[in-house]
Design a protein around this motif. Structure first.
Motif, PDB file in Angstrom:
ATOM      1  N   MET A 232       3.428 -36.286   7.057  1.00 37.68           N
ATOM      2  CA  MET A 232       2.352 -36.503   7.910  1.00 37.68           C
ATOM      3  C   MET A 232       1.806 -35.718   8.831  1.00 37.68           C
ATOM      4  O   MET A 232      -0.036 -35.982   8.716  1.00 37.68           O
ATOM      5  N   PRO A 233       1.802 -34.478   9.388  1.00 39.52           N
ATOM      6  CA  PRO A 233       1.173 -34.388  10.542  1.00 39.52           C
ATOM      7  C   PRO A 233       0.245 -33.410   9.397  1.00 39.52           C
ATOM      8  O   PRO A 233      -0.853 -32.863  10.189  1.00 39.52           O
ATOM      9  N   GLY A 236      -2.732 -35.529   8.631  1.00 35.40           N
ATOM     10  CA  GLY A 236      -3.366 -35.660   9.626  1.00 35.40           C
ATOM     11  C   GLY A 236      -4.558 -35.205  10.103  1.00 35.40           C
ATOM     12  O   GLY A 236      -4.989 -35.190  10.664  1.00 35.40           O
ATOM     13  N   THR A 237      -3.479 -33.752   9.729  1.00 31.69           N
ATOM     14  CA  THR A 237      -4.499 -32.518  10.602  1.00 31.69           C
ATOM     15  C   THR A 237      -4.991 -32.130   9.780  1.00 31.69           C
ATOM     16  O   THR A 237      -6.904 -31.818  10.095  1.00 31.69           O
ATOM     17  N   ALA A 239      -7.039 -34.326   8.048  1.00 31.71           N
ATOM     18  CA  ALA A 239      -8.137 -35.891   8.053  1.00 31.71           C
ATOM     19  C   ALA A 239      -9.031 -35.606   9.458  1.00 31.71           C
ATOM     20  O   ALA A 239     -10.380 -35.811   9.353  1.00 31.71           O
ATOM     21  N   LEU A 240      -8.602 -34.956  10.136  1.00 35.04           N
ATOM     22  CA  LEU A 240      -9.195 -33.956  11.373  1.00 35.04           C
ATOM     23  C   LEU A 240     -10.073 -33.397  11.308  1.00 35.04           C
ATOM     24  O   LEU A 240     -11.233 -33.351  11.469  1.00 35.04           O
ATOM     25  N   ASN A 278      -7.608 -38.015   2.595  1.00 36.45           N
ATOM     26  CA  ASN A 278      -6.343 -37.215   3.974  1.00 36.45           C
ATOM     27  C   ASN A 278      -6.417 -38.363   5.162  1.00 36.45           C
ATOM     28  O   ASN A 278      -5.010 -39.058   5.498  1.00 36.45           O
ATOM     29  N   MET A 279      -6.894 -39.097   5.765  1.00 38.58           N
ATOM     30  CA  MET A 279      -6.806 -40.240   5.941  1.00 38.58           C
ATOM     31  C   MET A 279      -5.629 -41.356   5.534  1.00 38.58           C
ATOM     32  O   MET A 279      -4.760 -42.250   5.782  1.00 38.58           O
ATOM     33  N   TYR A 282      -2.229 -40.037   5.156  1.00 39.95           N
ATOM     34  CA  TYR A 282      -1.712 -40.005   6.513  1.00 39.95           C
ATOM     35  C   TYR A 282      -1.128 -41.323   6.913  1.00 39.95           C
ATOM     36  O   TYR A 282       0.095 -41.338   7.054  1.00 39.95           O
ATOM     37  N   PHE A 283      -1.773 -42.393   6.593  1.00 40.73           N
ATOM     38  CA  PHE A 283      -1.408 -44.139   7.285  1.00 40.73           C
ATOM     39  C   PHE A 283      -0.808 -43.664   6.003  1.00 40.73           C
ATOM     40  O   PHE A 283       0.359 -45.404   6.696  1.00 40.73           O
ATOM     41  N   TYR A 285       1.850 -42.515   4.975  1.00 41.63           N
ATOM     42  CA  TYR A 285       3.578 -41.642   5.991  1.00 41.63           C
ATOM     43  C   TYR A 285       3.931 -42.560   6.871  1.00 41.63           C
ATOM     44  O   TYR A 285       4.507 -42.400   7.172  1.00 41.63           O
ATOM     45  N   ALA A 286       2.978 -42.243   7.447  1.00 41.72           N
ATOM     46  CA  ALA A 286       2.511 -42.814   8.713  1.00 41.72           C
ATOM     47  C   ALA A 286       3.655 -44.397   9.490  1.00 41.72           C
ATOM     48  O   ALA A 286       4.656 -44.799   9.393  1.00 41.72           O
TER      49      ALA A 286
END
Length: 389
Positions: A232-233, A236-237, A239-240, A278-279, A282-283, A285-286
């Motif tokens: 998850m992180p 997220g990283t 994607a950023l 990646n977005m 991330y979503f 897993y979130a």
């Protein structure tokens, strides 16, 4: 000779057997994503638990002290919670409804270390529970089963027991209930945890016992299993990072818009797909961490976008390798070859990813199919590299 391993228990995590014929059905790809909807809130309906049977679930857990995060919804609390109702039906009409017990035990171990093999009349028989017959054969000096352990599940290494509760059928009642007051197991040590429900009570021998409900596995940060948390992180990283790169790339394109060639537009497309991939992951897993269930739509989108990114990247490299958008305005006769390669690679790669994910929830998917598709994808990659050089 060494005794054989215990037989595979009836496992409430096991899905229906995988069928290759079913995989060829047009609706297979849609059904697959429902099948892999893994969760840390597990629901059961009318699961058989007659005397001598047990059911097991294993999940990786973090203790509050060793958890990488204590955010919502876990808020620093780690526990396993049963919300299950048991029901018994007498197989003999005259059977009295006396008290009975179901064992709920949490073990801290990677493997299920329960039961005992014993040779009986030339045959090796597996015993899940300690009963009078087994105790008589082993004698009073046995550490496995004696008169003090009657009607209990055999656990070969008691040090692995983290907690154990009894769910009782009251006298005269057909129902028993496991809830927060009698089936709440705090997690105090990181690692794999096994929840075992076992029926070893001889008083329930003449009853058909079933259970329905759900179990919740809460880590200090949420429902994600420990081995999946860092995805998850990470996504997220990433994607950023891709977002920052995309903004910089678009600014440069805006400044030099008069000099942009077609190749740069294709690079923008690949960068956009990477950002979306990646977005979405991330979503995925979130959402799983927050709700305890895998969102099938997000999972489907994530797999498709991942394969699209892999396919488009290879097609673009193949096109650039022959000078497209640099020294030649079109692909010519190579256009058909590159498009055919992209279609074949997308299908093979998607099939490989499906079998990999199915293998996580289906025990009967043969490794031969995974190996065959891995070889096929590797061969397609080799064809791509051969085309480039």
């Amino acid at each position: 000779s060494p005794l054989p391993s215990p037989p595979k228990p009836i496992n409430i995590t096991s899905p229906p057997p995988f069928s290759l014929a079913a995989s060829m059905h047009p609706a297979f790809f849609a059904l697959f994503f429902v099948g892999v909807a893994r969760a840390d809130i597990y629901e059961y309906k009318n699961v058989n638990l007659n005397t001598g049977l047990y059911h097991v679930r294993r999940v990786e857990m973090f203790s509050p002290k060793e958890s990488p995060s204590d955010s919502a919804p876990g808020n620093g609390n780690a526990f396993i919670q049963l919300e299950v109702n048991f029901e018994r039906a007498a197989t003999k009409s005259e059977k009295q409804l006396e008290e009975g017990e179901i064992e709920a035990t949490v073990l801290h171990n990677m493997t299920l270390d329960i039961g005992y093999w014993m040779e009986d009349e030339g045959e090796k028989k597996f015993h899940t529970c300690c009963n009078e017959e087994l105790a008589a054969k082993l004698g009073d000096n046995s550490d496995i089963c004696d008169q003090t352990n009657l009607n209990k599940m055999i656990i070969r290494n008691p040090h692995n027991i983290k907690n154990s509760q009894k769910i009782k059928f009251p006298s005269g009642s057909l129902f028993a209930s496991a809830h927060k007051s009698n089936a709440h197991f705090p997690v105090t040590q990181s690692g794999p945890h096994l929840l075992v429900l076992a029926n070893c009570d001889a008083r329930l021998r003449d009853f058909d016992v079933t259970f329905s409900g759900k179990t919740l596995w809460m880590n200090p940060y949420g429902y994600l299993p420990a081995q999946s948390y860092y995805f998850m992180p990470f996504f997220g990283t990433m994607a950023l990072v891709y977002g920052v790169i995309a903004v910089g790339w678009l600014i440069l394109n805006a400044i030099h818009w008069k000099d942009i060639v077609a190749l740069q537009n294709y690079i923008t497309c690949v960068l956009a797909v990477c950002l979306i991939e990646n977005m979405v992951l991330y979503f995925d897993y979130a959402s799983f961490n927050q709700n305890g269930h895998r969102n099938e739509a997000i999972l489907l989108l994530g797999v498709l976008v991942t394969m699209a990114r892999r396919t488009i990247s290879r097609m673009l490299i193949m096109a650039v390798s022959i000078g497209f958008a640099i020294v030649r305005p079109d692909l010519g006769k190579n256009k058909k070859h590159i498009l055919n390669f992209g279609l074949v690679y997308f299908v093979l790669g998607l099939s490989q990813q499906i079998l990999i994910d199915l293998g996580k929830v289906h025990d009967k998917i043969g490794d031969n199919w995974k190996t065959l598709l891995s070889i096929s994808v590797a061969t397609a990659d080799c064809g791509c590299y051969w085309f480039i050089f």
